[in-house]
Enzyme design. Structure first.
Site, mmCIF file in Angstrom:
data_model
loop_
_atom_site.group_PDB
_atom_site.id
_atom_site.type_symbol
_atom_site.label_atom_id
_atom_site.label_comp_id
_atom_site.label_asym_id
_atom_site.label_seq_id
_atom_site.Cartn_x
_atom_site.Cartn_y
_atom_site.Cartn_z
ATOM 1 N N CYS A 113 30.267 40.453 38.376
ATOM 2 C CA CYS A 113 30.121 39.223 37.592
ATOM 3 C C CYS A 113 30.743 39.393 36.202
ATOM 4 C CB CYS A 113 28.646 38.818 37.544
ATOM 5 S SG CYS A 113 28.432 37.056 37.277
ATOM 6 N N HIS A 119 27.140 38.706 43.003
ATOM 7 C CA HIS A 119 26.295 39.895 42.837
ATOM 8 C C HIS A 119 25.966 40.491 44.207
ATOM 9 C CE1 HIS A 119 25.126 39.357 38.537
ATOM 10 N NE2 HIS A 119 25.428 38.107 38.809
ATOM 11 N N GLU A 143 24.682 43.209 44.941
ATOM 12 C CA GLU A 143 23.489 44.071 44.953
ATOM 13 C C GLU A 143 22.274 43.408 45.599
ATOM 14 O OE1 GLU A 143 24.927 42.800 42.267
ATOM 15 O OE2 GLU A 143 23.526 42.310 40.645
HETATM 16 N N1 GLN Z 1 27.917 35.606 31.353
HETATM 17 C C1 GLN Z 1 28.767 35.492 32.480
HETATM 18 C C2 GLN Z 1 28.739 34.093 33.083
HETATM 19 O O1 GLN Z 1 27.844 33.333 32.827
HETATM 20 C C3 GLN Z 1 28.412 36.511 33.547
HETATM 21 C C4 GLN Z 1 27.094 36.266 34.190
HETATM 22 C C5 GLN Z 1 26.599 37.416 34.994
HETATM 23 O O2 GLN Z 1 27.115 38.524 34.879
HETATM 24 N N2 GLN Z 1 25.597 37.209 35.814
HETATM 25 O O3 GLN Z 1 29.608 33.741 33.840
#
Ligand code: GLN
Length: 549
Positions: free
Chosen positions: A398, A525, A527
Site C-alpha cells: 500500500c 494488503h 497480509e
Molecule cells: N496513505 C495511503 C493511502 O491512503 C496508504 C494507505 C495504506 O497504506 N493503507 O492511499
C-alpha cells in the site's frame, strides 16, 4: 447453535483472543462448523478511525469492514471469512437502537439499556451466529463469542447482562462460559497467587454468570494445589481449571487445552460427539513442531512508523511468520523507525540514524508496510532506493508501493519533486493522487475498502507465478490514494511494470521491477488473507528471495 462465550478478568491483553480462537480450533477439529463474534465495548462504530498505535492494527475484512485485530486471529485460526457484523461495538448497538427509536419502533415506550440495548445485543448475536462464515455457504454449528475488556468495567456491563440473559434465551445446554484470568507469581519462592482470579470470578458471578471453565494464564503450569484452591473458591470443578502457561509457540495453545480435556468437557456441556479421528489437530501438532524446529535466521527489515507497538502490524508479522515456516527459517524482524533513516533532517540523533542504516543494510529483505500521514515518508523512500540499488529483496504494501513509485520517479526518471498529493499538494509531479470517489469530509469508512479484484496484465511474472498462475486475485484494500494513471507509461518505460491492475485497467495494483531479484509492491494488503500453512504469495516471494530459494 452452540455458543462458547469467552470473558476476561484482572488485565486486558492476557490472551482472551488466542484462547477463544483455540477453543474454536478444538470445536472445528471435532467436526463442528465454527464462526466467531468479537464484542468491543467502546463507542466507536468500528476500528477504522482508531490509531493502531493505541489499539493495535485495524484488520480489514472482505466486505470492507474495519475491525478489531482479534477478528484476524479468528480468520487465521479457524480459516473462516468474517463480515463487519461479526464485530459488535457499543457504538453499533446504540446506533441501531437509536435509529429504531427515531423510526418509532418503540412508540410510547421509554427506551432503556435493559431491555432495549440488551435485547438488541442478543438479537445481533443470534442473527450473525447463523450466517455462513466459509465458502461452503452453510450455517455454522458453533459460535465463539469474545467479550472485550475486563469484566467489571462500566462500559462492558450491558454486554455482560445481555450474555447473562442470553443463556436463558438459547438454553443453558447450548452455552458454555469460559473466563480467562491471570495467576501471577510473586516473591522469591515463586508462589502462584490465586487472589486476582478469585476476585474476578466473584465479580462475574455477582453479575449472574457462573463460568463453566477457568483459563488461567501463567508463566509456568498451574500447581495442583493452586488448581484445587481455585476450584474451591471459584465454584468450578478442579478439571475445569485450566492451565494456560507459556508455550514455545502459539500453535501449541489448542493442543495445550486439548491435553487438559477441554474438548471432552465442551462435548459434555454442549452435547456433541467427538469423532475418533481428528486430522485438524494432527495438522496443528505438525505445525507446532515445525515452528519449534526452524533452523537459521532470516532478517527482514520492517521500515515503519509505529514500531513501539508491534500489534500495530500484527497481520504483517503473521504473514511473514507463515512464510518463514514455509522456507524453514526463523524470522527475525529488525524494526526500523523510518524517520531514523533521514539523517538530513535537522537536529537528528546521528547514532540512531547510523544504527538504522546498519540494520537496513544487513537485512536479507526489506518490507515497507502500509501507513498514513507524512512522518517517515522520506525514510521509506530512502529504504526503497537502497533496496532497488543494492538488489535487496523488497516488498512494499500500500503506502510501501506508493513510496517506491515516488522514489523511482525521483531517481530513475529524474523528476526531483515527485511526490504523493497526500504529502505535497503542489508537487511538480503528482505521481500518487487522491482517488476521485473518496470523501474528503468524512474519515470513517470512506476509503477504498475490502476485497477487489486484481487482474494480471501479463502471462508471466514473479507475482503471478507465486499466485500459482491464476488470472486474477481478490485481495483486501484500505487506501485513499493511488498511482496517477497519467504517469504509468513513462514509469513502465523505465522498467517498473504494473503487472496487476483493477478491473477498469486503470488502477495499479501490483508492480515488479525488471532486472531485480525481487522488487515487488502491492496496492492491496495481502497480509490479511495469509494463513498458517497457506502463506500469502507476495510474502512468500519476499522470504524465498531473502533466503535465495
Ligand atoms: N496513505 C495511503 C493511502 O491512503 C496508504 C494507505 C495504506 O497504506 N493503507 O492511499
Amino acid at each position: 447453535m452452540k455458543y462458547v462465550i469467552v470473558s476476561g478478568g484482572v488485565l486486558s491483553g492476557i490472551g482472551k483472543g488466542v484462547t477463544a480462537s483455540s477453543l474454536g480450533v478444538l470445536l472445528k477439529s471435532a467436526g463442528l462448523r465454527p464462526t466467531a463474534i468479537k464484542i468491543d465495548p467502546y463507542l466507536n462504530t468500528d476500528a477504522g478511525t482508531m490509531s493502531p498505535f493505541e489499539h493495535g492494527e485495524v484488520f480489514v475484512l472482505d466486505d470492507g469492514g474495519e475491525v478489531d485485530l482479534d477478528l484476524g486471529n479468528y480468520e487465521r485460526f479457524l480459516d473462516v471469512c468474517l463480515t463487519r457484523d461479526n464485530n459488535l461495538t457499543t457504538g453499533k448497538v446504540y446506533a441501531k437502537v437509536l435509529e429504531a427509536e427515531r423510526r418509532g419502533d418503540y412508540l410510547g415506550k421509554t427506551v432503556q439499556v435493559i431491555p432495549h440495548i440488551t435485547d438488541a445485543v442478543q438479537d445481533w448475536i443470534e442473527d450473525v451466529a447463523h450466517r455462513s462464515a466459509d465458502e461452503s455457504g452453510e450455517e455454522p454449528d458453533v459460535c465463539v463469542i469474545e467479550l472485550g475488556g475486563t469484566v467489571g468495567d462500566i462500559e462492558s456491563a450491558p454486554f455482560v447482562e445481555a450474555l447473562r440473559q442470553f443463556q436463558f434465551r438459547v438454553g443453558p445446554e447450548n452455552c458454555c462460559f469460559v473466563h480467562v484470568s491471570l495467576v501471577p507469581v510473586i516473591g522469591v519462592v515463586g508462589e502462584q497467587k490465586t487472589k486476582p482470579t478469585q476476585h474476578t470470578v466473584k465479580e462475574l458471578r455477582g453479575l449472574g454468570i457462573t463460568p463453566d471453565m477457568l483459563v488461567c494464564r501463567s508463566e509456568r503450569p498451574l500447581e495442583d494445589d493452586v488448581r484445587e484452591k481455585l476450584a474451591l473458591f471459584c465454584h468450578v470443578s478442579p478439571e475445569a481449571v485450566l492451565s494456560a502457561h507459556d508455550v514455545s509457540n502459539i500453535y501449541r495453545v489448542p493442543l495445550l487445552l486439548e491435553e487438559q480435556g477441554v474438548s471432552e468437557m465442551l462435548s459434555q456441556k454442549l452435547g456433541f460427539a467427538i469423532p475418533d479421528s481428528r486430522t485438524l489437530l494432527d495438522d496443528w501438532k505438525a505445525m507446532a513442531d515445525r515452528v519449534d524446529n526452524l533452523s537459521g535466521d532470516v532478517h527482514i527489515a520492517m521500515v515503519g512508523k509505529y514500531t513501539g507497538l508491534s500489534d500495530s502490524y500484527l497481520s504483517v508479522i503473521k504473514a511473514l511468520q507463515h512464510s518463514s515456516f514455509e522456507v524453514g527459517r526463523k524470522l527475525v524482524i529488525d524494526w526500523i523507525e523510518a524517520s531514523d533513516l533521514e539523517h538530513i533532517a535537522e537536529g537528528k540523533d546521528e547514532s540512531k540514524s547510523l544504527e538504522a542504516w546498519k540494520l537496513l543494510s544487513s537485512a536479507d529483505g526489506i518490507l515497507v508496510p502500509g501507513g498514513f500521514g507524512d512522518r517517515g515518508i522520506e525514510g521509506k523512500i530512502l529504504a526503497a532506493k537502497y533496496a532497488r540499488e543494492s538488489n535487496t529483496p523488497y516488498l512494499g504494501i500500500c503506502l510501501g508501493l506508493q513510496t517506491a513509485v515516488i522514489e523511482f520517479c525521483r531517481n530513475v526518471l529524474g523528476w526531483e519533486g515527485a511526490n504523493s498529493t497526500e504529502f505535497d499538494e503542489s508537487t511538480s509531479h503528482p505521481v500518487v493522487v487522491f482517488m476521485p470517489e473518496i470523501s474528503k469530509t468524512h474519515l470513517g469508512g470512506t476509503m477504498r475498502l475490502g476485497s477487489r479484484p486484481t487482474l494480471f496484465q501479463v502471462d508471466e511474472c514473479a507475482t503471478r507465478t507465486l499466485y500459482s498462475g491464476v488470472s486474477h486475485v481478490d485481495e483486501r484494500h484500505r487506501h485513499r490514494y493511488e498511482v496517477n494513471p497519467a504517469f504509468i507509461e513513462d514509469i513502465e518505460a523505465k522498467g517498473l511494470k504494473f503487472v496487476g491492475k483493477d478491473d477498469s485497467g486503470q488502477r495499479c495494483e501490483i508492480f515488479e521491477l525488471v532486472e531485480h531479484p525481487f522488487f515487488v509492491a502491492t496496492q492491496y494488503h495481502p497480509e490479511f488473507k495469509s494463513r498458517p500453512g497457506r502463506p500469502s504469495p507476495p510474502f512468500l516471494g519476499l522470504l524465498q528471495a531473502a533466503t535465495k530459494q
